[in-house]
Design an enzyme around this catalytic site. Sequence first.
Site, PDB file in Angstrom:
ATOM      1  N   ARG A 121      10.723   0.076 -13.861  1.00 31.81           N
ATOM      2  CA  ARG A 121      11.664   0.877 -14.649  1.00 31.81           C
ATOM      3  C   ARG A 121      12.882   1.188 -13.797  1.00 31.81           C
ATOM      4  NH1 ARG A 121      11.428   5.431 -11.906  1.00 31.81           N
ATOM      5  NH2 ARG A 121       9.454   6.403 -11.325  1.00 31.81           N
TER       6      ARG A 121
ATOM      7  N   ARG B 281      -0.526   1.195 -14.993  1.00 30.44           N
ATOM      8  CA  ARG B 281       0.762   1.830 -14.758  1.00 30.44           C
ATOM      9  C   ARG B 281       1.829   0.954 -15.409  1.00 30.44           C
ATOM     10  NH1 ARG B 281       4.016   2.357  -8.948  1.00 30.44           N
ATOM     11  NH2 ARG B 281       5.744   3.615  -9.761  1.00 30.44           N
ATOM     12  N   HIS B 282       2.881   1.556 -15.921  1.00 30.76           N
ATOM     13  CA  HIS B 282       3.998   0.783 -16.473  1.00 30.76           C
ATOM     14  C   HIS B 282       4.591  -0.122 -15.394  1.00 30.76           C
ATOM     15  CE1 HIS B 282       6.807   3.288 -14.245  1.00 30.76           C
ATOM     16  NE2 HIS B 282       6.108   4.334 -14.656  1.00 30.76           N
TER      17      HIS B 282
ATOM     18  N   HIS C 273       0.901   6.131 -16.114  1.00 31.94           N
ATOM     19  CA  HIS C 273       1.724   6.299 -14.925  1.00 31.94           C
ATOM     20  C   HIS C 273       0.881   6.262 -13.650  1.00 31.94           C
ATOM     21  CE1 HIS C 273       4.877   7.656 -17.754  1.00 31.94           C
ATOM     22  NE2 HIS C 273       3.853   8.190 -18.384  1.00 31.94           N
ATOM     23  N   ASP C 274       1.575   6.207 -12.504  1.00 30.15           N
ATOM     24  CA  ASP C 274       0.854   6.194 -11.229  1.00 30.15           C
ATOM     25  C   ASP C 274       0.020   7.454 -11.055  1.00 30.15           C
ATOM     26  OD1 ASP C 274       3.181   7.696 -11.048  1.00 30.15           O
ATOM     27  OD2 ASP C 274       3.915   6.735  -9.222  1.00 30.15           O
ATOM     28  N   SER C 275       0.509   8.587 -11.564  1.00 27.17           N
ATOM     29  CA  SER C 275      -0.268   9.819 -11.477  1.00 27.17           C
ATOM     30  C   SER C 275      -1.586   9.708 -12.234  1.00 27.17           C
ATOM     31  CB  SER C 275       0.554  11.001 -12.017  1.00 27.17           C
ATOM     32  OG  SER C 275       0.991  10.753 -13.343  1.00 27.17           O
TER      33      SER C 275
ATOM     34  N   ARG D 249       9.030   3.411 -21.351  1.00 29.53           N
ATOM     35  CA  ARG D 249       8.567   2.454 -20.347  1.00 29.53           C
ATOM     36  C   ARG D 249       7.095   2.087 -20.529  1.00 29.53           C
ATOM     37  NH1 ARG D 249       9.710   7.328 -18.003  1.00 29.53           N
ATOM     38  NH2 ARG D 249       8.160   8.434 -16.728  1.00 29.53           N
TER      39      ARG D 249
END
Length: 432
Positions: free
Chosen positions: A48, A44-45, A324-326, A121
């Site tokens: 942000r 995950r980034h 991403h978290d998704s 990000r």
Amino acid sequence: MKGIFSGLIALAIMGIPSIADAQAQRSKEFKDKYQLKEAVVLSRHNIRSPLSDSKSDLGRMTPHKWTDWSAAKSELTSRGGALETMMGQYFRKWAVDAGMFPENYVPTADDLNVIANSMQRCIATAQYFTSGFMPVGGVRVNHRYTPSKMDPLFNPQLTKVSPEFVEIAMKQINDMGGKKGIVGINEAIAPDYALMTEVLDVKDSPMAKANDPKLKALDNYNTEIVLEKWAEPSMKSGSALKELNSASDAFILQYYEEPDTLKAAFGHKLTRKDWEKLAHIKDTYQDVLFTAPIVAANVANPLIQYMYDELRSPDRKFTFLVGHDSNLSSVATALGVEEYELPNAIEKKTPIGSKIVIEKFLGADGQEYADINIVYQSVDQLRQMQLLGLDNPPCIYPLSLKGLTRNADGLYKMSDVAARFEKALQDYENIK
């Protein structure tokens, strides 16, 4: 929140290797028995700025001013970049210790693959990570489009939607709330909603003073889910979970970004448990949208295929994917990861900057083995910007795959893990 010590005891009782044993500085005995051949990392980034600015409903929901972010909305902050560089430095020390790369290695295109979603990000996270991971390696960060645009590889969109799919998906989502379904999900986190509105001081907000009808949404627990082809699973506006998710997201990011805890909480004295409750709203939002099994199999399919291909690439040593978290939530669900709650984190499933790491080993017996962990900076490491190393590693939590058994050294058979990838791909094919 469970303490790290009690968490380790629980893992030991279950026969699962402890955090200290998983993807850390392996013992000589382990290295004599297993050679690390490859690692595939889905990240995950890092930190942000919020997706919404102060002029949005998020800004009007509170009389307080949000932190002055060091980046435009949705972009990686300076603090996020520094923290990701530290994570890259840890991975460098880990990879050198494991014998994967020598210090100051310059990789080839066959050795190393770094690919990020084409969002600022994500690209920036990959750039900062690689600067710490291989500072003299001249690593190229690959991304498909000019920033910022979603790459289909990372876009958690539904590519198969039918009435049958929607029916199954909605049943699985409603099952999360028991007999009351989606309303039950909301009722279970009602205390979290109450704390959120208190910390936001919603009663004194511009939205409240204008008697904005949007405030009625905070009392609506009948969240409407939207499942459409070529779109991410989403929620219609006008429910507590939808509207307070953005506040939860912004608060957690503000807690990581703002060193002054009182200022981060708009002057409220919050305990670590309180911060967990605020984050729980966002965690629930993610679970509802992306962890119903049939939804996860649908949206995670491109990444499942890509990661599986990378694990089978004969010359590849290290793959770093930034999304991403998704992405982490859906991939973990599609692979059949057991339920877990992370210690030393306020986000219990996919903390900011967290990484699912799959390691592939060659055993002395000629067989291939695998380990799977989630690696993340603890709350204190994030807020204090602690330098990471083998003597101060990030948190490393073993992920258990349903129905599979680790050997005495804490590893799965690689063939079993490969079969799990095959099953996830087949689950997608079976969607009508």
